[in-house]
Design an enzyme around this catalytic site. Sequence first.
Site, PDB file in Angstrom:
ATOM      1  N   ALA A  75       0.904  -1.221  -0.031  1.00 15.17           N
ATOM      2  CA  ALA A  75       0.026   0.054  -0.132  1.00 15.17           C
ATOM      3  C   ALA A  75       0.936   1.165  -0.019  1.00 15.17           C
ATOM      4  CB  ALA A  75      -0.859  -0.060   1.114  1.00 15.17           C
ATOM      5  N   GLY A 118       0.452  -5.088   0.812  1.00 21.12           N
ATOM      6  CA  GLY A 118      -0.711  -4.922   0.083  1.00 21.12           C
ATOM      7  C   GLY A 118      -0.260  -5.617  -1.348  1.00 21.12           C
ATOM      8  N   GLU A 121      -0.706  -9.185  -0.639  1.00 16.06           N
ATOM      9  CA  GLU A 121      -2.141  -9.415  -0.505  1.00 16.06           C
ATOM     10  C   GLU A 121      -2.892  -9.422  -1.872  1.00 16.06           C
ATOM     11  OE1 GLU A 121      -1.679  -6.327   2.574  1.00 16.06           O
ATOM     12  OE2 GLU A 121      -2.843  -7.778   4.056  1.00 16.06           O
ATOM     13  N   GLU A 141       4.488  -5.142   7.216  1.00 15.28           N
ATOM     14  CA  GLU A 141       3.686  -4.156   7.901  1.00 15.28           C
ATOM     15  C   GLU A 141       4.258  -3.953   9.421  1.00 15.28           C
ATOM     16  OE1 GLU A 141       2.566  -6.491   5.881  1.00 15.28           O
ATOM     17  OE2 GLU A 141       0.874  -5.654   4.701  1.00 15.28           O
TER      18      GLU A 141
HETATM   19  N1  CAA Z   1       4.546   3.147  -0.505  1.00 13.07           N
HETATM   20  C1  CAA Z   1       5.002   4.444  -1.132  1.00 13.07           C
HETATM   21  N2  CAA Z   1       6.228   4.460  -1.886  1.00 13.07           N
HETATM   22  C2  CAA Z   1       6.971   3.291  -1.825  1.00 13.07           C
HETATM   23  C3  CAA Z   1       6.637   2.011  -1.337  1.00 13.07           C
HETATM   24  C4  CAA Z   1       5.286   1.991  -0.617  1.00 13.07           C
HETATM   25  N3  CAA Z   1       4.938   0.741  -0.125  1.00 13.07           N
HETATM   26  N4  CAA Z   1       7.615   1.247  -1.624  1.00 13.07           N
HETATM   27  C5  CAA Z   1       8.633   2.042  -2.258  1.00 13.07           C
HETATM   28  N5  CAA Z   1       8.145   3.088  -2.388  1.00 13.07           N
HETATM   29  C6  CAA Z   1       8.869   4.058  -3.218  1.00 13.07           C
HETATM   30  C7  CAA Z   1      10.182   4.646  -2.428  1.00 13.07           C
HETATM   31  O1  CAA Z   1       9.585   5.534  -1.417  1.00 13.07           O
HETATM   32  C8  CAA Z   1      10.943   5.383  -3.235  1.00 13.07           C
HETATM   33  O2  CAA Z   1      10.602   6.719  -3.694  1.00 13.07           O
HETATM   34  P1  CAA Z   1      11.536   7.837  -3.890  1.00 13.07           P
HETATM   35  O3  CAA Z   1      12.238   7.490  -5.068  1.00 13.07           O
HETATM   36  O4  CAA Z   1      10.666   9.013  -3.970  1.00 13.07           O
HETATM   37  O5  CAA Z   1      12.132   7.908  -2.634  1.00 13.07           O
HETATM   38  C9  CAA Z   1      10.624   4.584  -4.511  1.00 13.07           C
HETATM   39  O6  CAA Z   1       9.662   3.718  -4.383  1.00 13.07           O
HETATM   40  C10 CAA Z   1      11.931   3.369  -4.813  1.00 13.07           C
HETATM   41  O7  CAA Z   1      11.857   2.869  -3.389  1.00 13.07           O
HETATM   42  P2  CAA Z   1      13.372   2.522  -2.672  1.00 13.07           P
HETATM   43  O8  CAA Z   1      14.442   3.502  -3.097  1.00 13.07           O
HETATM   44  O9  CAA Z   1      12.827   2.281  -1.349  1.00 13.07           O
HETATM   45  O10 CAA Z   1      13.769   1.010  -3.637  1.00 13.07           O
HETATM   46  P3  CAA Z   1      14.558   0.247  -3.018  1.00 13.07           P
HETATM   47  O11 CAA Z   1      15.176  -1.010  -4.210  1.00 13.07           O
HETATM   48  O12 CAA Z   1      15.953   0.414  -2.263  1.00 13.07           O
HETATM   49  O13 CAA Z   1      14.026  -0.939  -1.928  1.00 13.07           O
HETATM   50  C11 CAA Z   1      11.867  -2.193  -1.145  1.00 13.07           C
HETATM   51  C12 CAA Z   1      12.944  -1.589  -2.172  1.00 13.07           C
HETATM   52  C13 CAA Z   1      12.704  -3.006  -0.317  1.00 13.07           C
HETATM   53  C14 CAA Z   1      10.775  -2.647  -1.742  1.00 13.07           C
HETATM   54  C15 CAA Z   1      11.664  -0.937  -0.171  1.00 13.07           C
HETATM   55  O14 CAA Z   1      11.137   0.363  -1.197  1.00 13.07           O
HETATM   56  C16 CAA Z   1      10.361  -0.846   0.502  1.00 13.07           C
HETATM   57  O15 CAA Z   1      10.869  -1.527   1.835  1.00 13.07           O
HETATM   58  N6  CAA Z   1       9.244  -0.575   0.521  1.00 13.07           N
HETATM   59  C17 CAA Z   1       8.340  -0.631   1.487  1.00 13.07           C
HETATM   60  C18 CAA Z   1       7.766  -1.929   1.622  1.00 13.07           C
HETATM   61  C19 CAA Z   1       6.587  -2.126   2.674  1.00 13.07           C
HETATM   62  O16 CAA Z   1       6.848  -1.591   3.824  1.00 13.07           O
HETATM   63  N7  CAA Z   1       5.440  -2.448   2.144  1.00 13.07           N
HETATM   64  C20 CAA Z   1       4.395  -2.483   2.980  1.00 13.07           C
HETATM   65  C21 CAA Z   1       3.362  -1.082   3.004  1.00 13.07           C
HETATM   66  S1  CAA Z   1       2.136  -1.046   4.110  1.00 13.07           S
HETATM   67  C22 CAA Z   1       0.964  -2.274   3.510  1.00 13.07           C
HETATM   68  O17 CAA Z   1       0.885  -2.771   2.499  1.00 13.07           O
HETATM   69  C23 CAA Z   1      -0.343  -2.303   4.229  1.00 13.07           C
HETATM   70  C24 CAA Z   1      -1.471  -3.334   4.082  1.00 13.07           C
HETATM   71  O18 CAA Z   1      -1.421  -4.378   4.538  1.00 13.07           O
HETATM   72  C25 CAA Z   1      -2.352  -2.969   2.970  1.00 13.07           C
END
Ligand code: CAA
Length: 267
Positions: A75, A118, A121, A141
């Site tokens: 998400a 998400g 999911e 999460e």
């Molecule tokens: N939401 C918003 N933006 C996101 C995102 C997310 N879930 N995942 C990645 N992005 C964005 C980053 O912020 C970044 O944006 P900027 O260039 O503007 O900084 C861009 O995508 C590229 O990401 P990274 O620089 O972080 O890429 P990376 O290769 O270094 O890392 C990753 C990849 C490990 C997937 C890392 O992006 C990450 O940990 N993302 C979040 C994963 C996460 O926590 N997901 C769960 C979300 S909560 C949820 O989903 C709730 C639910 O159950 C519904």
Amino acid sequence: MTTNPEADNKPTYEAILTSVDGDVATITINRPKALNALNSTVMEEVITAAEGYDRDPAIGAIVLTGGEKAFAAGADIKQMKDETYPEIAAKRMFLEWERLAELRTPLITAVSGYALGGGCEVAMLGDILLASETAVFGQPEINLGIIPGMGGTQRLTRAVGKYKAMDLILTGRNMDAEEAERSGLVSRVLPAENFAEEVAKIARTVAGKSQVATAAASAMVDAAYETTLRQGVRTERETFWSLFATQDQKEGMDAFANKRKPEWQNR
Ligand code: CAA
């Protein structure tokens, strides 16, 4: 999403791409800069497109996929970070994603790269979940001080069992495609080089079946997650009987008896 009057009111999407090849429709989540983070636009557009294809009798299978690096990294954290409990409860955040579980047309989710939170999911909303060798699954999460909110604690647990689900959800660690297949989360792992092609082949196979039969089959497999064994077996038997009221049952069995290919009427 807007409509394009010059193209028969075909919707023009911002965050997804859509295409149709024969009887297979493909929806591609397309926010590569944000690793396909699932904001509200993605949600609305994926659901609008999927439900549109579901209503189209020419479509026999829908593929939902993402990019090479990410199916979806979850998400959209930036969109939701300042939300409050009353706000998200009032708008029933994420409830709409469940509409994908109600599609009659088989939904194939095809994951390359990250399917986190998400993203994992939504992948689990597919009837068939295909993974490229590059796929990475996880429910991180817990690292954000929250829990999965689009069905992860429920569908992941049913797919991989309590102990693997607890491990993933409590530690927030990722698992690769091989572990996901071994755990029962994915239908098949496919080579990364020609992933899209292999996915399309599987989608064409499913789309080439009788649509009344695929709809009945996927509804019954889903029922196995929602009901007791006794009730499920009873409902399956009744559904099986009901298919003898269709032209496709007559066609399928006549074609077998006469050593020819069936021509489905989808009724
Ligand atoms: N939401 C918003 N933006 C996101 C995102 C997310 N879930 N995942 C990645 N992005 C964005 C980053 O912020 C970044 O944006 P900027 O260039 O503007 O900084 C861009 O995508 C590229 O990401 P990274 O620089 O972080 O890429 P990376 O290769 O270094 O890392 C990753 C990849 C490990 C997937 C890392 O992006 C990450 O940990 N993302 C979040 C994963 C996460 O926590 N997901 C769960 C979300 S909560 C949820 O989903 C709730 C639910 O159950 C519904």
